[in-house]
Enzyme design. Structure first.
Site, PDB file in Angstrom:
ATOM      1  N   GLY A  10     -17.823 -57.082 -27.578  1.00 28.36           N
ATOM      2  CA  GLY A  10     -16.722 -58.041 -27.636  1.00 28.36           C
ATOM      3  C   GLY A  10     -15.964 -58.094 -26.314  1.00 28.36           C
ATOM      4  O   GLY A  10     -16.309 -57.408 -25.338  1.00 28.36           O
ATOM      5  N   PHE A  11     -14.930 -58.895 -26.302  1.00 30.93           N
ATOM      6  CA  PHE A  11     -14.093 -59.072 -25.104  1.00 30.93           C
ATOM      7  C   PHE A  11     -13.507 -57.721 -24.658  1.00 30.93           C
ATOM      8  O   PHE A  11     -13.800 -57.229 -23.559  1.00 30.93           O
ATOM      9  CB  PHE A  11     -13.010 -60.095 -25.464  1.00 30.93           C
ATOM     10  CG  PHE A  11     -11.838 -60.178 -24.530  1.00 30.93           C
ATOM     11  CD1 PHE A  11     -12.013 -60.247 -23.157  1.00 30.93           C
ATOM     12  CD2 PHE A  11     -10.534 -60.213 -25.050  1.00 30.93           C
ATOM     13  CE1 PHE A  11     -10.913 -60.335 -22.301  1.00 30.93           C
ATOM     14  CE2 PHE A  11      -9.444 -60.308 -24.210  1.00 30.93           C
ATOM     15  CZ  PHE A  11      -9.626 -60.359 -22.840  1.00 30.93           C
ATOM     16  N   ASP A  31     -22.324 -52.517 -32.039  1.00 31.42           N
ATOM     17  CA  ASP A  31     -21.830 -53.867 -32.367  1.00 31.42           C
ATOM     18  C   ASP A  31     -22.868 -54.556 -33.248  1.00 31.42           C
ATOM     19  O   ASP A  31     -24.060 -54.245 -33.158  1.00 31.42           O
ATOM     20  CB  ASP A  31     -21.639 -54.684 -31.074  1.00 31.42           C
ATOM     21  CG  ASP A  31     -20.587 -55.760 -31.214  1.00 31.42           C
ATOM     22  OD1 ASP A  31     -19.539 -55.673 -30.560  1.00 31.42           O
ATOM     23  OD2 ASP A  31     -20.817 -56.719 -31.997  1.00 31.42           O
ATOM     24  N   ASN A  32     -22.418 -55.462 -34.087  1.00 37.06           N
ATOM     25  CA  ASN A  32     -23.366 -56.270 -34.872  1.00 37.06           C
ATOM     26  C   ASN A  32     -23.354 -57.736 -34.430  1.00 37.06           C
ATOM     27  O   ASN A  32     -23.935 -58.579 -35.087  1.00 37.06           O
ATOM     28  CB  ASN A  32     -23.049 -56.178 -36.374  1.00 37.06           C
ATOM     29  CG  ASN A  32     -21.721 -56.831 -36.727  1.00 37.06           C
ATOM     30  OD1 ASN A  32     -20.943 -57.171 -35.841  1.00 37.06           O
ATOM     31  ND2 ASN A  32     -21.465 -57.005 -38.015  1.00 37.06           N
ATOM     32  N   THR A  35     -18.832 -61.457 -33.690  1.00 37.88           N
ATOM     33  CA  THR A  35     -18.063 -62.355 -32.806  1.00 37.88           C
ATOM     34  C   THR A  35     -18.296 -62.025 -31.334  1.00 37.88           C
ATOM     35  O   THR A  35     -17.773 -62.717 -30.464  1.00 37.88           O
ATOM     36  CB  THR A  35     -16.548 -62.260 -33.102  1.00 37.88           C
ATOM     37  OG1 THR A  35     -16.144 -60.887 -32.982  1.00 37.88           O
ATOM     38  CG2 THR A  35     -16.227 -62.778 -34.484  1.00 37.88           C
ATOM     39  N   LYS A 105     -14.415 -37.171 -37.760  1.00 37.54           N
ATOM     40  CA  LYS A 105     -14.170 -35.883 -38.412  1.00 37.54           C
ATOM     41  C   LYS A 105     -15.415 -34.998 -38.317  1.00 37.54           C
ATOM     42  O   LYS A 105     -15.331 -33.815 -37.956  1.00 37.54           O
ATOM     43  CB  LYS A 105     -13.786 -36.144 -39.876  1.00 37.54           C
ATOM     44  CG  LYS A 105     -13.627 -34.910 -40.725  1.00 37.54           C
ATOM     45  CD  LYS A 105     -13.100 -35.321 -42.103  1.00 37.54           C
ATOM     46  CE  LYS A 105     -13.451 -34.306 -43.161  1.00 37.54           C
ATOM     47  NZ  LYS A 105     -14.478 -34.756 -44.095  1.00 37.54           N
ATOM     48  N   TYR A 145      -6.450 -60.294 -41.904  1.00 38.62           N
ATOM     49  CA  TYR A 145      -6.463 -59.515 -40.645  1.00 38.62           C
ATOM     50  C   TYR A 145      -5.298 -58.530 -40.627  1.00 38.62           C
ATOM     51  O   TYR A 145      -5.471 -57.335 -40.388  1.00 38.62           O
ATOM     52  CB  TYR A 145      -6.368 -60.496 -39.484  1.00 38.62           C
ATOM     53  CG  TYR A 145      -6.386 -59.874 -38.095  1.00 38.62           C
ATOM     54  CD1 TYR A 145      -7.530 -59.241 -37.611  1.00 38.62           C
ATOM     55  CD2 TYR A 145      -5.270 -59.969 -37.262  1.00 38.62           C
ATOM     56  CE1 TYR A 145      -7.557 -58.708 -36.329  1.00 38.62           C
ATOM     57  CE2 TYR A 145      -5.287 -59.446 -35.982  1.00 38.62           C
ATOM     58  CZ  TYR A 145      -6.430 -58.817 -35.506  1.00 38.62           C
ATOM     59  OH  TYR A 145      -6.453 -58.294 -34.238  1.00 38.62           O
ATOM     60  N   THR A 175      -3.882 -60.457 -25.534  1.00 35.75           N
ATOM     61  CA  THR A 175      -4.518 -60.082 -24.274  1.00 35.75           C
ATOM     62  C   THR A 175      -5.549 -61.135 -23.900  1.00 35.75           C
ATOM     63  O   THR A 175      -6.212 -61.697 -24.781  1.00 35.75           O
ATOM     64  CB  THR A 175      -5.158 -58.689 -24.417  1.00 35.75           C
ATOM     65  OG1 THR A 175      -4.120 -57.761 -24.734  1.00 35.75           O
ATOM     66  CG2 THR A 175      -5.858 -58.260 -23.137  1.00 35.75           C
TER      67      THR A 175
HETATM   68  P1  NAD Z   1     -13.909 -59.776 -30.078  1.00 37.76           P
HETATM   69  O1  NAD Z   1     -14.163 -60.655 -31.239  1.00 37.76           O
HETATM   70  O2  NAD Z   1     -14.272 -60.285 -28.719  1.00 37.76           O
HETATM   71  O3  NAD Z   1     -14.654 -58.380 -30.253  1.00 37.76           O
HETATM   72  C1  NAD Z   1     -14.804 -57.745 -31.482  1.00 37.76           C
HETATM   73  C2  NAD Z   1     -16.218 -57.153 -31.525  1.00 37.76           C
HETATM   74  O4  NAD Z   1     -16.394 -56.455 -32.773  1.00 37.76           O
HETATM   75  C3  NAD Z   1     -17.313 -58.223 -31.453  1.00 37.76           C
HETATM   76  O5  NAD Z   1     -18.260 -57.880 -30.461  1.00 37.76           O
HETATM   77  C4  NAD Z   1     -17.918 -58.204 -32.849  1.00 37.76           C
HETATM   78  O6  NAD Z   1     -19.272 -58.591 -32.867  1.00 37.76           O
HETATM   79  C5  NAD Z   1     -17.699 -56.754 -33.252  1.00 37.76           C
HETATM   80  N1  NAD Z   1     -17.713 -56.550 -34.703  1.00 37.76           N
HETATM   81  C6  NAD Z   1     -16.999 -57.210 -35.643  1.00 37.76           C
HETATM   82  N2  NAD Z   1     -17.284 -56.726 -36.869  1.00 37.76           N
HETATM   83  C7  NAD Z   1     -18.184 -55.718 -36.689  1.00 37.76           C
HETATM   84  C8  NAD Z   1     -18.860 -54.840 -37.560  1.00 37.76           C
HETATM   85  N3  NAD Z   1     -18.665 -54.882 -38.887  1.00 37.76           N
HETATM   86  N4  NAD Z   1     -19.715 -53.925 -37.044  1.00 37.76           N
HETATM   87  C9  NAD Z   1     -19.910 -53.847 -35.707  1.00 37.76           C
HETATM   88  N5  NAD Z   1     -19.310 -54.665 -34.821  1.00 37.76           N
HETATM   89  C10 NAD Z   1     -18.454 -55.592 -35.312  1.00 37.76           C
HETATM   90  O7  NAD Z   1     -12.373 -59.372 -30.133  1.00 37.76           O
HETATM   91  P2  NAD Z   1     -11.478 -58.581 -29.074  1.00 37.76           P
HETATM   92  O8  NAD Z   1     -10.426 -59.483 -28.573  1.00 37.76           O
HETATM   93  O9  NAD Z   1     -12.345 -57.880 -28.090  1.00 37.76           O
HETATM   94  O10 NAD Z   1     -10.761 -57.515 -30.030  1.00 37.76           O
HETATM   95  C11 NAD Z   1     -11.218 -56.169 -30.083  1.00 37.76           C
HETATM   96  C12 NAD Z   1     -10.277 -55.345 -30.950  1.00 37.76           C
HETATM   97  O11 NAD Z   1      -8.958 -55.404 -30.424  1.00 37.76           O
HETATM   98  C13 NAD Z   1     -10.191 -55.833 -32.398  1.00 37.76           C
HETATM   99  O12 NAD Z   1     -10.126 -54.709 -33.252  1.00 37.76           O
HETATM  100  C14 NAD Z   1      -8.889 -56.601 -32.430  1.00 37.76           C
HETATM  101  O13 NAD Z   1      -8.325 -56.606 -33.714  1.00 37.76           O
HETATM  102  C15 NAD Z   1      -8.050 -55.841 -31.423  1.00 37.76           C
HETATM  103  N6  NAD Z   1      -6.988 -56.690 -30.854  1.00 37.76           N
HETATM  104  C16 NAD Z   1      -7.271 -57.603 -29.877  1.00 37.76           C
HETATM  105  C17 NAD Z   1      -6.255 -58.389 -29.360  1.00 37.76           C
HETATM  106  C18 NAD Z   1      -6.486 -59.366 -28.226  1.00 37.76           C
HETATM  107  O14 NAD Z   1      -5.520 -59.996 -27.783  1.00 37.76           O
HETATM  108  N7  NAD Z   1      -7.707 -59.530 -27.706  1.00 37.76           N
HETATM  109  C19 NAD Z   1      -4.955 -58.270 -29.864  1.00 37.76           C
HETATM  110  C20 NAD Z   1      -4.717 -57.366 -30.879  1.00 37.76           C
HETATM  111  C21 NAD Z   1      -5.740 -56.561 -31.346  1.00 37.76           C
END
Ligand code: NAD
Ligand code: UDP
Length: 311
Positions: A10-11, A31-32, A35, A105, A145, A175
């Site tokens: 992910g990002f 990762d799966n 997204t 754990k 969420y 972010t």
């Molecule tokens: P993103 O969607 O780019 O990345 C999330 C990743 O998780 C993706 O690569 C997706 O394929 C993977 N994923 C989702 N469900 C999965 C599963 N069941 N098994 C394995 N992989 C799985 O989002 P992001 O912006 O990179 O966010 C990453 C984390 O940071 C998240 O937990 C999000 O809630 C948290 N977060 C992000 C922001 C932001 O502004 N970017 C703000 C608050 C919290």
């Protein structure tokens, strides 16, 4: 250290993996691709210290060998993603957090949970300190969420208190930066992509709602410091510079030199009216402070989207 990063494609997970590798650690990325995208980690595939496992973390998580750390970042994060995938979002926040805590754990590893400013909901306290319990609609569309992350925090604290697992919780505020998907629906990527294509910028509501935007390198630095710190209660990481959505649209038009106009669209249900992190705790405990101001961060994100128009 040998560290598992869930959501590595992910990002944020991909930037975090880059930082951990740059610090000399070994990274197991998981990762799966719900997204995320393989492109985000393609540059790591030849690295001897990076190993990738395609796996859904809501199922039992198996990692061979020792682990010193787990960063649980897997979860849809953009509102359009978690509205489209409500059950997966609830499952990864609940079952996925349970599985990764169980793994931490078993391995004696420290776990850092990626939580969110959404645990504060549509806040009635402004700016938001970690002591604020929030104002969340559990049955609204964003509840999938927000409540998953609130459950994840509760589960993390339970593993800490009951099983003695070393845990950290970061509450991440909006972010942005390179590797956001052009169609992931979040405001910064939407506005930049719209401006570069000469399409109208879509402000939801009247654009008076506020957000505080943190550049990705600042966020990752705060998270790395938090992982190394010695307290288990949550820490806000975000940039306190607060802007209205309309101001953001105007900055993006200016910085891209676009001729795009601004149009308005209906405000999504339960869209928070204001958001700004109180970062006193991060300043005091981590000596952390964001450095990248909005214009500089937007410029490098614009450069990324110019260079990757089709990704
Ligand atoms: P993103 O969607 O780019 O990345 C999330 C990743 O998780 C993706 O690569 C997706 O394929 C993977 N994923 C989702 N469900 C999965 C599963 N069941 N098994 C394995 N992989 C799985 O989002 P992001 O912006 O990179 O966010 C990453 C984390 O940071 C998240 O937990 C999000 O809630 C948290 N977060 C992000 C922001 C932001 O502004 N970017 C703000 C608050 C919290
Ligand atoms: N937003 C907008 N236009 C867009 C996308 C989002 O006006 O094209 C607004 C959205 O309604 C919210 C803010 O921008 O008020 C931030 O939205 P985002 O999806 O980036 O993150 P959120 O903070 O809501 O999780």
């Amino acid at each position: 250290m040998r560290i598992l990063v869930t959501g590595a494609a992910g990002f944020l997970g991909s930037h975090l993996s880059d930082r951990l590798l740059a610090e000399g650690h070994s990274v197991v990325g998981m990762d799966n691709f719900l997204t995320g995208h393989p492109d985000n980690i393609a540059h790591l595939m030849g690295n001897q210290r990076f190993h990738f496992i395609q796996h859904d973390v809501t199922n039992f998580v198996y990692v061979e060998g020792p682990l010193d750390g787990v960063f649980h970042f897997a979860s849809p994060a953009s509102p359009i993603d978690y509205l489209e995938k409500p059950i997966q979002t609830l499952k990864v926040g609940s079952l996925g957090t349970h599985k990764t805590l169980g793994l931490a754990k078993a391995k004696g590893a420290r776990l850092l949970l990626a939580s969110t400013s959404e645990v504060y909901g549509d806040p009635q306290v402004h700016p938001q300190p970690e002591s604020y319990w929030g104002h969340v609609n559990p049955i609204g569309p964003r509840g999938v969420y927000d409540e998953a992350k609130r459950f994840a925090e509760a589960m993390t604290m339970a593993y800490h208190r009951y099983h003695g697992v070393e845990t950290r919780i970061v509450r991440i505020f909006n972010t942005y930066g390179p590797r956001m998907r052009p169609n992931d629906g979040r405001v910064v990527s939407n506005f930049i992509v719209q401006a570069l294509r000469g399409h109208p910028l879509t402000i939801y509501g009247d654009g008076s709602q506020t957000r505080s935007f943190c550049y990705v390198s600042d966020l990752i630095d705060g998270i790395y410091r938090l992982f190394q710190s010695d307290r288990s209660d949550p820490v806000n990481i975000g940039n306190p510079g607060e802007f209205t959505v309309r101001q953001l649209a105007e900055r993006v038009i200016e910085l891209t030199g676009s001729t795009s106009k601004i149009v308005t669209r209906p405000l999504p249900e339960d869209d928070p009216k204001v958001r700004q992190p109180d970062i006193t705790r991060a300043r005091e405990r981590l000596g952390w402070e964001p450095r990248v101001q909005l214009d500089a961060g937007l410029r490098s994100t614009i450069d990324f989207f110019r260079a990757h128009p089709a990704t």
